[in-house]
Design a protein around this motif. Structure first.
Motif, short mmCIF file in Angstrom:
data_model
loop_
_atom_site.label_atom_id
_atom_site.label_comp_id
_atom_site.label_asym_id
_atom_site.label_seq_id
_atom_site.Cartn_x
_atom_site.Cartn_y
_atom_site.Cartn_z
N ILE A 25 0.85 -1.18 0.00
CA ILE A 25 0.00 0.00 0.00
C ILE A 25 0.89 1.24 0.00
O ILE A 25 1.71 1.42 0.90
CB ILE A 25 -0.92 0.03 1.24
N ASP B 270 -2.78 -0.83 -3.51
CA ASP B 270 -3.64 0.27 -3.08
C ASP B 270 -2.76 1.45 -2.71
O ASP B 270 -1.53 1.33 -2.70
CB ASP B 270 -4.46 -0.20 -1.86
N LEU C 44 -2.83 5.19 0.00
CA LEU C 44 -3.50 6.05 0.96
C LEU C 44 -2.88 7.45 0.87
O LEU C 44 -1.67 7.59 0.72
CB LEU C 44 -3.34 5.53 2.38
N ARG D 25 -8.82 -0.29 5.81
CA ARG D 25 -8.19 -0.79 4.59
C ARG D 25 -7.47 -2.11 4.85
O ARG D 25 -7.55 -3.05 4.06
CB ARG D 25 -7.21 0.25 4.07
N ASP E 77 -13.65 -1.32 -0.57
CA ASP E 77 -12.94 -0.53 0.43
C ASP E 77 -11.66 0.08 -0.11
O ASP E 77 -10.99 0.84 0.58
CB ASP E 77 -12.59 -1.41 1.65
N VAL E 78 -11.29 -0.28 -1.33
CA VAL E 78 -10.04 0.19 -1.92
C VAL E 78 -10.36 1.14 -3.07
O VAL E 78 -11.15 0.82 -3.95
CB VAL E 78 -9.20 -1.00 -2.44
#
Length: 229
Positions: free
Chosen positions: A84, A105, A107, A119, A192-193
């Motif tokens: 991530i 992913d 953030l 996440r 959720d991503v």
């Protein structure tokens, strides 16, 4: 499937305040946490720590996050590790570049602990669902083993990163059914991503490069299907 208490997370950022904040929140939730301050150290620490998830800053000294991600994905034991990216809003950062490098992913900073934990929980749920799958798909000259993340074409083994494997496996499980980009994003990356539709195109292109152009067909204006015609 691992429990939260045995999940290991490597935090990589050159900002000690961010590292301290993430370390505090993750250990409080029961995760095992290691840390690194640049991409080069991250690769060394990953090989020693064997993390399940890597939180990787983009802009770092010595070796940036994009380059570090590429190098990690070239190491067989990290091909399926969740990565991530952490990125500041002010950075000229391309989501496509992140996913091209092998990210799962990203953030945006400042990191909100609740959003991060949510996440991580999403990745754990998908790991649990994957652990329940134990079948092999044999189709169009391919053998897709969903327990070992292995793909065989004839006598040759094809190695795919986790998201590419999941995408191929998902399409092959329902041959000739057309899925839109939105459906693929939802089923492979989850709700959720946050990822863009272009991410699907990038991964489809990479899968085609490895298994051949004939297996996955583009349905213009609609999406993709695994082709057996």
């Amino acid at each position: 499937m691992q429990t939260t208490s045995t999940y290991k997370i490597l935090v990589v950022d050159d900002d000690p305040d961010i590292v301290e904040m993430l370390h505090y929140n993750l250990t409080r939730e029961g995760y095992h946490v290691a840390q690194a301050g640049n991409g080069k150290t991250a690769i060394e620490e990953a090989q020693a720590f064997k993390p399940d998830i890597i939180l990787l800053d983009v802009m770092m000294p010595v070796l940036d996050g994009i380059a570090a991600c590429r190098q990690l994905r070239d190491i067989s034991e990290f091909r399926h590790t969740h990565i991530i990216f952490l990125t500041a809003r002010s950075e000229e950062f391309s989501e496509v570049a992140a996913f091209e490098a092998g990210a799962d992913d990203f953030l945006t900073k400042p990191i909100k602990p609740r959003a991060l934990l949510s996440r991580l929980a999403a990745f754990k749920r998908r790991d649990a669902q994957q652990d329940e799958i134990s079948n092999v798909i044999e189709i169009a000259g391919l053998r897709i083993d969903r327990t070992s993340f292995a793909v065989y074409k004839g006598d040759s083994k094809i190695t795919l990163p986790k998201k590419e494997f999941e995408l191929l496996s998902f399409l092959a499980a329902t041959p000739n059914k057309v899925f839109s980009r939105e459906e693929l994003l939802h089923n492979i990356w989850g709700s959720d991503v946050y990822v863009i539709a272009r991410t699907v195109d990038v991964h489809i292109r990479k899968v085609r490069e490895k298994i051949g152009e004939e297996n996955i067909r583009t349905i213009k204006g609609v999406g993709y299907k695994f082709n057996t015609d």
